[in-house]
Design a protein around this motif. Structure first.
Motif, PDB file in Angstrom:
ATOM      1  N   ALA A 178       0.710  -1.662  -0.402  1.00 37.86           N
ATOM      2  CA  ALA A 178       0.062   0.055   0.228  1.00 37.86           C
ATOM      3  C   ALA A 178       0.263   1.546  -0.306  1.00 37.86           C
ATOM      4  N   VAL A 179       1.703   1.174   0.551  1.00 39.98           N
ATOM      5  CA  VAL A 179       2.846   2.077   1.123  1.00 39.98           C
ATOM      6  C   VAL A 179       3.899   2.622  -0.392  1.00 39.98           C
ATOM      7  N   ARG A 180       3.926   1.408  -1.305  1.00 38.53           N
ATOM      8  CA  ARG A 180       4.446   1.597  -2.466  1.00 38.53           C
ATOM      9  C   ARG A 180       3.478   1.718  -3.813  1.00 38.53           C
ATOM     10  N   ALA A 181       2.134   1.706  -3.142  1.00 39.27           N
ATOM     11  CA  ALA A 181       1.555   2.017  -4.633  1.00 39.27           C
ATOM     12  C   ALA A 181       1.116   3.690  -3.983  1.00 39.27           C
ATOM     13  N   MET A 182       0.694   4.200  -2.717  1.00 37.49           N
ATOM     14  CA  MET A 182       0.715   5.368  -2.906  1.00 37.49           C
ATOM     15  C   MET A 182       1.884   6.565  -3.127  1.00 37.49           C
ATOM     16  N   LYS A 183       3.319   6.233  -2.926  1.00 40.79           N
ATOM     17  CA  LYS A 183       4.664   6.748  -3.055  1.00 40.79           C
ATOM     18  C   LYS A 183       4.362   6.375  -4.816  1.00 40.79           C
ATOM     19  N   ARG A 184       3.855   5.739  -5.836  1.00 37.28           N
ATOM     20  CA  ARG A 184       3.927   5.632  -6.920  1.00 37.28           C
ATOM     21  C   ARG A 184       2.874   6.476  -7.839  1.00 37.28           C
ATOM     22  N   LEU A 185       1.294   6.787  -7.205  1.00 36.96           N
ATOM     23  CA  LEU A 185       0.420   7.127  -7.516  1.00 36.96           C
ATOM     24  C   LEU A 185       1.090   9.003  -7.404  1.00 36.96           C
ATOM     25  N   LEU A 186       1.408   9.287  -6.176  1.00 34.04           N
ATOM     26  CA  LEU A 186       1.863  10.658  -6.110  1.00 34.04           C
ATOM     27  C   LEU A 186       3.063  11.535  -6.440  1.00 34.04           C
ATOM     28  N   GLY A 187       3.975  10.361  -7.051  1.00 31.36           N
ATOM     29  CA  GLY A 187       4.697  10.489  -7.861  1.00 31.36           C
ATOM     30  C   GLY A 187       4.511  10.371  -9.375  1.00 31.36           C
ATOM     31  N   ALA A 188       3.612   9.824  -9.506  1.00 30.09           N
ATOM     32  CA  ALA A 188       3.570  10.062 -10.806  1.00 30.09           C
ATOM     33  C   ALA A 188       2.125  11.679 -11.539  1.00 30.09           C
ATOM     34  N   GLN A 189       2.107  12.212 -10.725  1.00 30.50           N
ATOM     35  CA  GLN A 189       1.502  13.490 -10.517  1.00 30.50           C
ATOM     36  C   GLN A 189       2.059  14.514 -10.957  1.00 30.50           C
ATOM     37  N   SER A 190       3.698  14.398 -10.774  1.00 28.97           N
ATOM     38  CA  SER A 190       4.331  15.322 -10.674  1.00 28.97           C
ATOM     39  C   SER A 190       5.342  15.151 -11.602  1.00 28.97           C
ATOM     40  N   ALA A 191       6.216  13.770 -12.209  1.00 27.27           N
ATOM     41  CA  ALA A 191       6.872  13.487 -12.866  1.00 27.27           C
ATOM     42  C   ALA A 191       6.609  13.938 -14.690  1.00 27.27           C
ATOM     43  N   THR A 192       5.587  14.496 -15.007  1.00 26.50           N
ATOM     44  CA  THR A 192       5.591  14.556 -16.415  1.00 26.50           C
ATOM     45  C   THR A 192       5.566  15.758 -16.401  1.00 26.50           C
ATOM     46  N   ALA A 193       5.241  16.126 -15.434  1.00 29.34           N
ATOM     47  CA  ALA A 193       5.002  17.740 -15.273  1.00 29.34           C
ATOM     48  C   ALA A 193       6.289  18.490 -15.768  1.00 29.34           C
ATOM     49  N   ALA A 194       7.236  17.627 -14.676  1.00 25.94           N
ATOM     50  CA  ALA A 194       8.326  18.298 -13.539  1.00 25.94           C
ATOM     51  C   ALA A 194       9.411  18.002 -15.118  1.00 25.94           C
ATOM     52  N   ALA A 195       9.484  17.528 -15.939  1.00 23.50           N
ATOM     53  CA  ALA A 195      10.726  17.051 -16.981  1.00 23.50           C
ATOM     54  C   ALA A 195      10.348  18.485 -18.127  1.00 23.50           C
ATOM     55  N   PRO A 196       9.543  19.054 -18.362  1.00 25.17           N
ATOM     56  CA  PRO A 196      10.091  20.454 -18.806  1.00 25.17           C
ATOM     57  C   PRO A 196      10.968  21.290 -17.845  1.00 25.17           C
ATOM     58  N   GLY A 197      10.263  21.044 -16.821  1.00 28.05           N
ATOM     59  CA  GLY A 197      11.491  22.606 -15.560  1.00 28.05           C
ATOM     60  C   GLY A 197      12.983  21.509 -15.497  1.00 28.05           C
ATOM     61  N   LEU A 198      12.731  20.485 -15.150  1.00 29.92           N
ATOM     62  CA  LEU A 198      14.277  20.160 -15.330  1.00 29.92           C
ATOM     63  C   LEU A 198      15.558  19.917 -16.533  1.00 29.92           C
ATOM     64  N   LEU A 199      14.317  20.384 -17.266  1.00 38.75           N
ATOM     65  CA  LEU A 199      15.530  20.676 -18.580  1.00 38.75           C
ATOM     66  C   LEU A 199      15.658  22.010 -19.003  1.00 38.75           C
ATOM     67  N   ALA A 200      14.182  22.793 -18.639  1.00 37.40           N
ATOM     68  CA  ALA A 200      14.500  23.953 -18.516  1.00 37.40           C
ATOM     69  C   ALA A 200      15.876  24.642 -17.701  1.00 37.40           C
ATOM     70  N   GLU A 201      16.265  24.405 -16.329  1.00 35.57           N
ATOM     71  CA  GLU A 201      17.267  24.691 -15.665  1.00 35.57           C
ATOM     72  C   GLU A 201      18.686  24.963 -16.193  1.00 35.57           C
ATOM     73  N   CYS A 202      19.281  23.592 -16.571  1.00 29.06           N
ATOM     74  CA  CYS A 202      19.476  22.574 -17.171  1.00 29.06           C
ATOM     75  C   CYS A 202      20.405  23.612 -18.227  1.00 29.06           C
ATOM     76  N   VAL A 203      19.595  24.031 -19.172  1.00 29.99           N
ATOM     77  CA  VAL A 203      19.623  24.840 -20.538  1.00 29.99           C
ATOM     78  C   VAL A 203      20.257  26.428 -19.293  1.00 29.99           C
ATOM     79  N   GLU A 204      19.583  26.859 -19.024  1.00 29.75           N
ATOM     80  CA  GLU A 204      19.471  28.049 -18.571  1.00 29.75           C
ATOM     81  C   GLU A 204      21.687  28.034 -17.273  1.00 29.75           C
ATOM     82  N   GLN A 205      21.349  26.868 -16.870  1.00 29.87           N
ATOM     83  CA  GLN A 205      22.734  26.990 -16.503  1.00 29.87           C
ATOM     84  C   GLN A 205      24.016  26.789 -16.597  1.00 29.87           C
ATOM     85  N   GLN A 206      23.870  25.953 -17.769  1.00 26.68           N
ATOM     86  CA  GLN A 206      24.841  25.913 -18.919  1.00 26.68           C
ATOM     87  C   GLN A 206      25.684  27.358 -19.869  1.00 26.68           C
TER      88      GLN A 206
END
Length: 268
Positions: free
Chosen positions: A215-243
């Motif tokens: 149950a705990v692992r299932a909740m971690k997967r569910l909560l993580g899935a809410q943010s992972a897709t939305a995070a991808a562009p931001g994670l890439l963008a901060e690296c572009v600016e840092q570079q």
């Protein structure tokens, strides 16, 4: 423990893992081997089915002082801590530096950060990789990358907006000012302010470990899935600016001025 060890990992019989930054002589500052040790610790625990919860903490005076100043001083040709291309996605959504913090969000079990003393710059971003954070009242924090002529690049820009209001993110990021845990709790960066965050983190981890692991692992997967897709562009963008910033004259001048304890002189 040898002189080169950066992170220790201990798994208790109750399924609670203790991940501890142990580069005490450097205030647990982040250098190339520290990034690699954090990733290795996360990968080890991800593969261990006996682990039910993780406590992430630092030994010595504080949690983590952020990037090692020697790493900044040693930058050559736009490379940092042995990495030249920050934009390349080497670890799923992340590059090497980001993954040292983001891997804790991808672990299949809850991760609790216990913060004392300080969590500055990359140290704060590392703490934000945990599911939640306990901190001592006087723990100092800062989005301090602007002080080195840089931007947060360990997933911080994504996590700040998960947790804080836009105007608060901007005020803290543009100034690099230091604030304490009580203030940080009001911003949403700290979950609870307590005298002994490690003890509370271990108690909470043991409570979580007593629940159904599926149950705990299932909740971690569910909560993580809410943010992972939305995070991808931001994670890439901060690296572009840092570079773009790494190794530029004004960025180098920022670090040099800090080391020489003088006011930086910038070129427009």
């Amino acid at each position: 423990m040898n002189d080169n060890e950066r992170v220790s990992v201990q798994v208790d019989g109750d399924g609670v893992a203790r991940v501890t930054l142990v580069r005490i002589d450097k205030s647990n500052a982040l250098d190339g081997p520290m990034f690699d040790a954090l990733i290795a610790a996360g990968e080890r625990l991800r593969a261990d089915r006996t682990v039910r919860a993780v406590v992430l903490a630092g030994e010595g005076k504080g949690f983590c002082a952020g990037i090692d100043m020697q790493v900044l001083a040693d930058m050559k040709d736009g490379s940092i801590a042995g990495t030249r291309d920050l934009v390349e996605r080497t670890h799923g959504l992340c590059n090497r530096f980001q993954y040292a913090a983001w891997i804790w969000r991808e672990l299949p079990v809850p991760v609790i950060a216990a913060v004392h003393g300080f969590a500055l710059g990359g140290g704060l971003e590392l703490a934000l990789g945990a599911d939640f954070r306990y901190a001592t009242p006087d723990a100092r924090m800062s989005i301090m990358e602007v002080n080195w002529g840089l931007v947060p690049d360990m997933g911080g820009t994504v996590r700040f907006y998960d947790l804080m209001r836009d105007d608060v993110v901007r005020e803290l990021a543009f100034t690099g000012r230091t604030f304490e845990a009580v203030e940080a709790q009001g911003y949403g960066l700290v979950t609870r302010v307590v005298a002994d965050p490690k003890a509370l983190a271990l108690n909470t981890a043991r409570e979580i470990a007593s629940k159904s692991p599926e149950a705990v692992r299932a909740m971690k997967r569910l909560l993580g899935a809410q943010s992972a897709t939305a995070a991808a562009p931001g994670l890439l963008a901060e690296c572009v600016e840092q570079q773009k910033l790494l190794g530029t004259p004004n960025q180098v001048e920022t670090v040099r001025a800090s080391r020489e304890k003088r006011i930086a002189v910038f070129n427009d």
